[in-house]
Scaffold this active site. Structure first.
Site, PDB file in Angstrom:
ATOM      1  N   PRO A 177      42.407  39.805  35.261  1.00 31.31           N
ATOM      2  CA  PRO A 177      41.182  39.202  35.796  1.00 31.31           C
ATOM      3  C   PRO A 177      40.362  40.177  36.631  1.00 31.31           C
ATOM      4  CG  PRO A 177      42.995  37.659  35.969  1.00 31.31           C
ATOM      5  CD  PRO A 177      43.600  38.961  35.520  1.00 31.31           C
ATOM      6  N   CYS A 178      39.052  40.114  36.428  1.00 33.73           N
ATOM      7  CA  CYS A 178      38.166  41.120  37.025  1.00 33.73           C
ATOM      8  C   CYS A 178      37.284  40.576  38.142  1.00 33.73           C
ATOM      9  CB  CYS A 178      37.267  41.707  35.936  1.00 33.73           C
ATOM     10  SG  CYS A 178      36.142  40.478  35.209  1.00 33.73           S
ATOM     11  N   GLN A 179      37.359  39.269  38.427  1.00 38.44           N
ATOM     12  CA  GLN A 179      36.379  38.649  39.304  1.00 38.44           C
ATOM     13  C   GLN A 179      36.201  39.373  40.639  1.00 38.44           C
ATOM     14  OE1 GLN A 179      38.710  37.158  37.458  1.00 38.44           O
ATOM     15  NE2 GLN A 179      38.389  34.940  37.269  1.00 38.44           N
TER      16      GLN A 179
END
Length: 293
Positions: A72-74
């Site tokens: 996940p890159c959020q």
């Protein structure tokens, strides 16, 4: 070979490796989003779903030759909160580090947003590099790659490759931009989206988001306004990510095949890795690594 795809989404790594000529006798995948999981099961019916990445430490699976993870890159994203590894989502990458430490694959590939390389995340990035280095025995390489080298969308992503050091026969990176000698214009040069032969039928409307691409009206020139605007169809989005047409159309829910809604198809494709980029990286790995083929 055996593949373990963590944070698998719809299987962009599996598809990219497959198109690069890799063959797997077993594929394990970890994903918690139900529609992405259903779609993965539909397209890769031989794969085994192993649940959440948080359970990777105790998962009863065979040793994978390759582990992939687009974590996940959020919290690294330019439009995120900037919390980096302190964030709930992006900190999940540590489970991938745990998987590499536990299984010691021949190869692992990490994909994430350009923001990982921003100055404010420098400490986080190097702590991840240090964690892989501390496992020992791996040669690490990374590069910022752009889907625009292969397809008409600007999508910059970091790719990090770890390989067992004594199996390396050459470098994976730097990876040259696509199009050298392959452009329809016939010129032996790099033409991402700048070559008129490639881009003559399309242009982007400014400030409307990177998922909008418009056919140029008949007789139009330059980058003027278009009288009618529309969103891309699901199939067009699949093509912009390098997936086959209707790849995201169906999913297996329980034992039943069902169509996936338009909104969910857009979301899944937006979260996916670009297949041609994975194919290019995987091809370089195959050419420069001694693998069990």
């Amino acid at each position: 070979m055996v593949l373990l795809e963590l944070f698998s989404g719809i299987g962009g790594f599996s598809k990219g490796l497959q198109t690069a000529g890799y063959s797997f006798e077993k594929v394990y995948f970890s994903e918690i989003e139900k529609h992405a999981t259903a779609n993965f099961k539909y397209n890769f019916p031989y794969a085994e779903h192993i649940g959440s990445v948080t359970e990777i430490g105790t998962a009863a699976i065979g040793r994978p030759d390759i582990i992939t993870f687009g974590s996940p890159c959020q919290n690294f994203s330019a439009v995120g909160d900037g919390s980096g590894l302190q964030g709930t989502a992006s900190s999940l990458v540590w489970y991938a580090v745990e998987a590499v430490r536990r299984f010691r694959p021949d190869v692992f590939i990490w994909e994430n947003v350009k923001g990982v390389l921003f100055a404010k995340h420098r400490t986080d990035f190097w702590s991840i590099i240090q964690a892989f280095a501390d496992i020992g025995g791996y040669r690490l390489e990374w590069q910022l790659l752009n889907t625009a080298w292969f397809l008409p969308q600007n999508r910059e992503r970091l790719y990090l490759v770890g390989r067992v050091a004594d199996r390396c026969a050459g470098d994976v990176f730097p990876l040259p931009a696509a199009g050298v000698g392959d452009c329809p214009c016939g010129k032996d040069t790099v033409h991402p989206r700048t070559c008129g032969t490639i881009t003559r039928n399309y242009y982007k409307q400014p400030n409307l988001g990177n998922y909008l691409l418009y056919p140029k009206p008949e007789g139009a020139s330059g980058s003027g306004q278009i009288p009618r605007i529309r969103m891309l169809t699901e199939v067009e989005c699949e093509r912009l990510q390098g997936f086959p047409d209707d790849f995201t159309k169906y999913g297996v829910y329980g034992n039943e095949v069902k169509p996936i809604s338009r909104a969910n198809r857009y979301a899944m494709l937006g979260n996916a890795v670009s297949v041609p980029v994975v194919r290019a990286v995987a091809s370089r790995i195959r050419e420069n690594t001694i693998l069990n083929k």
